[in-house]
Design an enzyme around this catalytic site. Sequence first.
Site, PDB file in Angstrom:
ATOM      1  N   LYS A 189       0.822  -1.216   0.000  1.00  0.00           N
ATOM      2  CA  LYS A 189       0.000   0.000   0.000  1.00  0.00           C
ATOM      3  C   LYS A 189       0.858   1.268   0.000  1.00  0.00           C
ATOM      4  O   LYS A 189       0.577   2.195  -0.730  1.00  0.00           O
ATOM      5  CB  LYS A 189      -0.892   0.071   1.248  1.00  0.00           C
ATOM      6  CG  LYS A 189      -2.036  -0.876   1.278  1.00  0.00           C
ATOM      7  CD  LYS A 189      -3.001  -0.501   2.390  1.00  0.00           C
ATOM      8  CE  LYS A 189      -2.360  -0.441   3.764  1.00  0.00           C
ATOM      9  NZ  LYS A 189      -2.003  -1.747   4.338  1.00  0.00           N
ATOM     10  N   ARG A 213     -10.210   2.064   8.885  1.00  0.00           N
ATOM     11  CA  ARG A 213      -9.838   0.709   9.286  1.00  0.00           C
ATOM     12  C   ARG A 213     -10.936   0.029  10.093  1.00  0.00           C
ATOM     13  O   ARG A 213     -10.793  -1.137  10.441  1.00  0.00           O
ATOM     14  CB  ARG A 213      -8.591   0.773  10.163  1.00  0.00           C
ATOM     15  CG  ARG A 213      -7.279   0.449   9.456  1.00  0.00           C
ATOM     16  CD  ARG A 213      -6.195   0.663  10.485  1.00  0.00           C
ATOM     17  NE  ARG A 213      -4.983  -0.063  10.289  1.00  0.00           N
ATOM     18  CZ  ARG A 213      -3.883   0.427   9.736  1.00  0.00           C
ATOM     19  NH1 ARG A 213      -3.879   1.622   9.185  1.00  0.00           N
ATOM     20  NH2 ARG A 213      -2.786  -0.291   9.698  1.00  0.00           N
ATOM     21  N   ARG A 225      10.989  -5.762   5.308  1.00  0.00           N
ATOM     22  CA  ARG A 225      10.758  -4.328   5.057  1.00  0.00           C
ATOM     23  C   ARG A 225      11.643  -3.459   5.947  1.00  0.00           C
ATOM     24  O   ARG A 225      11.785  -3.703   7.138  1.00  0.00           O
ATOM     25  CB  ARG A 225       9.292  -3.996   5.313  1.00  0.00           C
ATOM     26  CG  ARG A 225       9.008  -2.496   5.258  1.00  0.00           C
ATOM     27  CD  ARG A 225       7.557  -2.193   5.111  1.00  0.00           C
ATOM     28  NE  ARG A 225       6.755  -2.533   6.274  1.00  0.00           N
ATOM     29  CZ  ARG A 225       5.435  -2.423   6.299  1.00  0.00           C
ATOM     30  NH1 ARG A 225       4.774  -2.037   5.227  1.00  0.00           N
ATOM     31  NH2 ARG A 225       4.764  -2.741   7.386  1.00  0.00           N
ATOM     32  N   ARG A 262      10.703  -1.111  11.213  1.00  0.00           N
ATOM     33  CA  ARG A 262       9.662  -0.522  12.054  1.00  0.00           C
ATOM     34  C   ARG A 262       9.487  -1.318  13.341  1.00  0.00           C
ATOM     35  O   ARG A 262       9.563  -2.534  13.318  1.00  0.00           O
ATOM     36  CB  ARG A 262       8.322  -0.498  11.295  1.00  0.00           C
ATOM     37  CG  ARG A 262       8.191   0.660  10.367  1.00  0.00           C
ATOM     38  CD  ARG A 262       6.973   0.574   9.477  1.00  0.00           C
ATOM     39  NE  ARG A 262       5.733   0.180  10.138  1.00  0.00           N
ATOM     40  CZ  ARG A 262       4.543   0.213   9.544  1.00  0.00           C
ATOM     41  NH1 ARG A 262       4.452   0.619   8.294  1.00  0.00           N
ATOM     42  NH2 ARG A 262       3.463  -0.162  10.178  1.00  0.00           N
ATOM     43  N   ARG A 283      -1.472  -7.734  13.773  1.00  0.00           N
ATOM     44  CA  ARG A 283      -2.019  -6.741  12.839  1.00  0.00           C
ATOM     45  C   ARG A 283      -2.812  -7.417  11.725  1.00  0.00           C
ATOM     46  O   ARG A 283      -3.827  -6.902  11.272  1.00  0.00           O
ATOM     47  CB  ARG A 283      -0.898  -5.879  12.269  1.00  0.00           C
ATOM     48  CG  ARG A 283      -0.453  -4.811  13.264  1.00  0.00           C
ATOM     49  CD  ARG A 283       0.968  -4.376  13.023  1.00  0.00           C
ATOM     50  NE  ARG A 283       1.133  -3.696  11.754  1.00  0.00           N
ATOM     51  CZ  ARG A 283       2.265  -3.711  11.052  1.00  0.00           C
ATOM     52  NH1 ARG A 283       3.300  -4.407  11.466  1.00  0.00           N
ATOM     53  NH2 ARG A 283       2.349  -3.040   9.934  1.00  0.00           N
TER      54      ARG A 283
HETATM   55  P1  AMP Z   1       0.205   1.460   9.081  1.00  0.00           P
HETATM   56  O1  AMP Z   1       1.436   2.219   8.758  1.00  0.00           O
HETATM   57  O2  AMP Z   1      -0.974   1.876   8.234  1.00  0.00           O
HETATM   58  O3  AMP Z   1       0.429  -0.026   9.084  1.00  0.00           O
HETATM   59  O4  AMP Z   1      -0.210   1.861  10.586  1.00  0.00           O
HETATM   60  C1  AMP Z   1       0.649   1.566  11.660  1.00  0.00           C
HETATM   61  C2  AMP Z   1      -0.121   1.574  12.949  1.00  0.00           C
HETATM   62  O5  AMP Z   1      -0.662   2.879  13.179  1.00  0.00           O
HETATM   63  C3  AMP Z   1      -1.332   0.640  13.002  1.00  0.00           C
HETATM   64  O6  AMP Z   1      -0.975  -0.693  13.316  1.00  0.00           O
HETATM   65  C4  AMP Z   1      -2.158   1.307  14.096  1.00  0.00           C
HETATM   66  O7  AMP Z   1      -1.631   1.051  15.380  1.00  0.00           O
HETATM   67  C5  AMP Z   1      -1.935   2.790  13.803  1.00  0.00           C
HETATM   68  N1  AMP Z   1      -2.949   3.275  12.837  1.00  0.00           N
HETATM   69  C6  AMP Z   1      -2.727   3.772  11.579  1.00  0.00           C
HETATM   70  N2  AMP Z   1      -3.880   4.088  10.979  1.00  0.00           N
HETATM   71  C7  AMP Z   1      -4.859   3.770  11.854  1.00  0.00           C
HETATM   72  C8  AMP Z   1      -6.280   3.828  11.813  1.00  0.00           C
HETATM   73  N3  AMP Z   1      -6.936   4.265  10.717  1.00  0.00           N
HETATM   74  N4  AMP Z   1      -6.963   3.406  12.916  1.00  0.00           N
HETATM   75  C9  AMP Z   1      -6.344   2.974  14.022  1.00  0.00           C
HETATM   76  N5  AMP Z   1      -5.011   2.870  14.122  1.00  0.00           N
HETATM   77  C10 AMP Z   1      -4.270   3.261  13.054  1.00  0.00           C
END
Ligand code: AMP
Length: 214
Positions: free
Chosen positions: A13, A88, A124, A156, A167
């Site tokens: 993504k 989400r 990654r 990360r 996740r």
């Molecule tokens: P990502 O980079 O999109 O994988 O997001 C990393 C982390 O940020 C996620 O595992 C959540 O802990 C938090 N996060 C990002 N976007 C959201 C969202 N829309 N709702 C809730 N938590 C989020």
Amino acid sequence: MRLVIFGRQGAGKGTQSKLLAEYFGVPHISTGDIFRAAISAGTEIGLAAKAIMDRGDLVPDDVLRGIVAERLAQSDAADGWLLDGFPRTPTQADDLDQIADPPLDLAINLEVPEDVVVERISSRRVCKAEGHIYTANDPSARSGICEVDGSAVVQRDDDTESAVRHRLEVYAEQTEPLLARYGESNRLVTVDGAGAVADVAGRVVTGINDGLAR
Ligand code: AMP
């Protein structure tokens, strides 16, 4: 152009979003990137989100609502945006319906099988300054220095195996069901996310054009 991109963690993504945003001339708005920047800056939101993110859990919906509403109100988002990582949950999807004006045009679902994404996530690496994405074998990952902005390239904190598995579960339970909702309103485009970055990008653009034409 107002777009949302869905896909399980490691589906590509972030990489595809950056290309797509450039192609369509809209800002790439990643809520995960917003939280990571807040953590680096040591803000209150960052401090509160850090432990939740490291566990692989979701930050509360009301926090997201405020962040996204504020970001979409900025001038660079007036003519369009690409949201990555939001919505989400069903509540977040409701919130987006209220916030987005004009409304969302299309949701893209980047489909990659689970065994492929686990493999991708474990290799990654990302740069600390701007989130440029590498795999463990790329020169920037091996040297630990981002070739674009010179910042440190790291894994990360939430890319550990246990957080990744959690996740993926959270994605399956909370986020995947949202796809049906966009499908029902004829705003869902599903794209095969396996293969080379450029090939996937081509399929995404074709999918978007087809989706807008129907
Ligand atoms: P990502 O980079 O999109 O994988 O997001 C990393 C982390 O940020 C996620 O595992 C959540 O802990 C938090 N996060 C990002 N976007 C959201 C969202 N829309 N709702 C809730 N938590 C989020």
